[in-house]
Design an enzyme around this catalytic site. Structure first.
Site, PDB file in Angstrom:
ATOM      1  N   GLU A  34       9.591   1.215  10.503  1.00  0.00           N
ATOM      2  CA  GLU A  34      10.883   2.356  10.413  1.00  0.00           C
ATOM      3  C   GLU A  34      10.156   3.490  10.370  1.00  0.00           C
ATOM      4  O   GLU A  34       9.151   3.950   9.398  1.00  0.00           O
ATOM      5  CB  GLU A  34      11.553   1.943   8.745  1.00  0.00           C
ATOM      6  CG  GLU A  34      12.699   2.631   8.760  1.00  0.00           C
ATOM      7  CD  GLU A  34      12.819   3.917   8.048  1.00  0.00           C
ATOM      8  OE1 GLU A  34      12.638   4.811   9.047  1.00  0.00           O
ATOM      9  OE2 GLU A  34      12.967   3.908   7.008  1.00  0.00           O
ATOM     10  N   GLU A  63      10.300  16.149  14.658  1.00  0.00           N
ATOM     11  CA  GLU A  63      10.684  16.000  13.381  1.00  0.00           C
ATOM     12  C   GLU A  63       9.712  16.968  12.281  1.00  0.00           C
ATOM     13  O   GLU A  63       8.384  16.776  12.269  1.00  0.00           O
ATOM     14  CB  GLU A  63      10.320  14.556  12.701  1.00  0.00           C
ATOM     15  CG  GLU A  63      10.424  13.867  11.494  1.00  0.00           C
ATOM     16  CD  GLU A  63      10.325  12.627  10.933  1.00  0.00           C
ATOM     17  OE1 GLU A  63       9.355  12.087  11.100  1.00  0.00           O
ATOM     18  OE2 GLU A  63      11.448  11.818  10.523  1.00  0.00           O
ATOM     19  N   CYS A  88      13.818  10.530   6.384  1.00  0.00           N
ATOM     20  CA  CYS A  88      13.805   9.955   7.847  1.00  0.00           C
ATOM     21  C   CYS A  88      15.075  10.180   8.395  1.00  0.00           C
ATOM     22  O   CYS A  88      15.247  10.567   9.638  1.00  0.00           O
ATOM     23  CB  CYS A  88      13.139   8.629   7.983  1.00  0.00           C
ATOM     24  SG  CYS A  88      13.962   7.429   6.973  1.00  0.00           S
ATOM     25  N   LYS A 114       0.869  -1.189   0.082  1.00  0.00           N
ATOM     26  CA  LYS A 114       0.167  -0.183   0.100  1.00  0.00           C
ATOM     27  C   LYS A 114       0.914   1.193   0.041  1.00  0.00           C
ATOM     28  O   LYS A 114       1.454   1.546   1.168  1.00  0.00           O
ATOM     29  CB  LYS A 114      -0.972  -0.022   1.267  1.00  0.00           C
ATOM     30  CG  LYS A 114      -2.052   1.035   0.891  1.00  0.00           C
ATOM     31  CD  LYS A 114      -2.673   1.851   2.109  1.00  0.00           C
ATOM     32  CE  LYS A 114      -1.795   3.153   2.499  1.00  0.00           C
ATOM     33  NZ  LYS A 114      -2.016   4.156   1.447  1.00  0.00           N
TER      34      LYS A 114
END
Ligand code: TAP
Length: 517
Positions: A260, A394, A294, A184
């Site tokens: 992750e 983040e 990331c 997906k």
């Protein structure tokens, strides 16, 4: 793919066939650089998810892929890599049009690296799944072996920032180990993965149901997949919040899970670093793909002795970076992926000012020719305290926080003062000192005098809130296998002998003892 008014239209890929969503719903995707339509995708429903899981389940349970010899699986994966390679230019263009990454990067990095990584997963498949074990019990004639077997049906949910690479990191090791998969992609950037699915479909290299692809909302398709009783494993890359939710659902249902997640990676410049190399390295670490990585190096830790000169040089270089049309090979930075992402990044820039940091360069791109895209200039804040939210959260955009330190010990403390632990880099001419600092940082990958370089043979993943498990390296294959120990008594009589020679006499003795009491 069909063509509607020159926009490609994609369906869902289930059981080796393309179909529309059962509701007929579609979504039009727009180029983040200029707002023009790029593709139309299908929005899968819960019924479509059920169909995909049933197809994957059937293909796994009938062994159409899981029982294929591992060397043959390797050959097929490598053949798919060859086919994808023939389409490198087309895939790179789609990646840029859909996600806004520069064509320079997609054609020289994202697509070729993804294909190389797929080849590595083919190589992993070639390794024999059985490992003989040494004798560990008494020296009798038995053989012991550890087998790695596929887990089953894997739901694989990926983010929008590296759509092709993330798709490869998911399907590569899963297929290498013999699983069936349902991929997906992120709703914003599914196009390169959809094109990849078309190439795989046309090749007829995989049996039906082994590889399925669903587009549609995470809140519908993703949610149904992660709780589905027909799914054995979930592999997810994306935000920490959604990762936490997936881990909770997987925990309730005891599904295998790898995550992750995000990062806030430190770039630690040691006092004797080569300034030219480290300035370029810090810019690369923070601003590659406009900071939408990331592992981006978003906290730059500078010693007092280098701070001012380092910042001046860096700001001068960053102000020369070219922001613009990502299809132009001279462009350094493209737009952010979406208006929502730009809004979120703009908010963080305002927050940095409110928190008292000094804006040295960056902010909104004012040029009229960039007005129809989601552009943000590479932004550098100095006078950042590591406790500020801009240093802890983040941002996922081109925003770099510069933090000053006095001693190397303090730099290590600051580097580790984060809920994340995905990556870090250390810059120094003294490799011994750099190694010591690398060992002291709690993160899954630490580069020395480098950043972002992802090696397919090395595990990648995070400590702390950055995730669970590893992708890439042999660990990637392990994450898609169950471990089975098979013990074979080569004499075929040990059990009887143990019963007769060891257990039975002991029982006899205790019975005798009891009788005499
Ligand atoms: P997420 O919301 O985490 O989305 C990642 C993937 O999960 C997408 O495919 C998404 O589908 C799906 N998803 C969303 N909600 C789900 C649910 N309840 N159950 C199952 N799947 C679900 O990330 P995003 O919205 O793309 O980005 C948000 C923030 O995440 C970014 O600002 C950034 O901080 C971070 N992020 C991190 C990474 C990495 S590599 N660590 C990558 C991208 C973003 P839809 O696309 O359909 O929503």
């Amino acid at each position: 793919m069909t063509q509607t008014e020159s926009i490609p239209t994609f369906g869902l890929y289930i059981n080796g066939e393309w179909s529309a969503a059962s509701s007929g719903a579609t979504e039009t995707l727009y180029n983040p650089a200029n707002g023009t339509p790029v593709a139309v995708t299908a929005r899968a429903t819960v019924a479509d998810v059920d169909r995909a899981v049933a197809a994957a389940r059937h293909s796994f349970d009938n062994g159409s892929w899981s029982d294929v010899r591992h060397t043959e699986r390797a050959r097929i994966i490598e053949a798919i890599a060859d086919l994808l390679e023939e389409h490198t230019d087309e895939l790179a263009e789609l990646e840029t049009l859909n996600g806004g990454t520069t064509l320079r990067k997609s054609s020289w990095l994202d697509i070729p690296v993804g294909i190389e990584h797929l080849r590595y997963f083919g190589e992993l498949a070639r390794q024999h799944p059985m490992r003989p074990l040494p004798f560990i019990d008494f020296p009798m004639a038995s053989s012991n072996a550890m087998w790695r077997e596929p887990i089953g049906v894997c739901a694989q949910i990926i983010p929008w920032n590296y759509p092709f690479l993330m798709a490869i990191w998911k399907i590569g090791p899963a297929l290498a180990a013999g699983n069936s998969v349902i991929l997906k992609p992120a709703s914003l950037t599914p196009v390169s993965a959809l094109r990849m699915a078309e190439i795989i479909h046309e090749s007829k290299l995989l049996p039906p149901g082994v590889f399925n692809l669903l587009t549609g909302a995470g809140s519908t398709v993703g949610e149904h997949l992660i709780a589905h009783p027909g799914v054995d494993k979930i592999a997810f890359t994306g935000s920490t919040d959604v990762g936490r939710h997936i881990a909770a659902v997987a925990g309730r249902n005891l599904k295998r899970v790898t995550l992750e997640l995000g990062g806030k990676s430190p770039v630690v410049v040691l006092p004797n670093a080569d300034l030219d190399i480290a300035v370029d390295g810090a810019i690369w670490a923070a601003f590659m793909h406009s900071g939408q990585s990331c592992e981006a190096g978003t906290r730059l830790l500078l010693p007092d002795s280098l701070h001012d000169e380092f910042v001046d040089r860096m700001v001068a270089r960053v102000e020369q970076l070219v922001l613009g049309d990502p299809m132009d090979l001279t462009t350094d930075l493209g737009p952010l992926v979406s208006a929502a992402q730009k809004r979120a990044v703009d908010q963080y820039i305002l927050l940095g000012l409110e928190e008292g940091a000094t804006l040295r360069c960056g902010g909104n791109a004012e040029e009229p020719e960039l007005a129809s895209g989601h552009f943000v200039r590479p932004t550098i804040f100095t006078d950042v305290n590591n406790k500020m939210r801009i240093a802890q959260e983040e941002i996922f955009g081109p925003v770099l926080c510069v933090i000053r330190y006095h001693t190397v010990g303090e730099a290590i403390t600051i580097a580790n003062d984060t809920s994340y632990g995905l990556a870090a880099s250390v810059w120094s001419r003294d490799l011994n000192e750099a190694q010591e600092v690398a060992h002291a940082i709690r993160a899954g990958t630490v580069w020395i005098n480098d950043h972002h370089l992802i090696n397919a043979k090395a595990p990648f993943g995070g400590y702390k809130d950055s995730g669970i498990g590893r992708e890439l390296g042999p660990q990637a294959l392990e994450a898609y296998t169950e471990v089975k120990h098979i013990h074979t008594d080569l004499t075929q009589e040990r059990t009887r002998r143990i019963w007769v020679d060891v257990v039975a006499p002991q029982l006899d003795a205790s019975f005798t003892e009891m009788a005499e009491m």
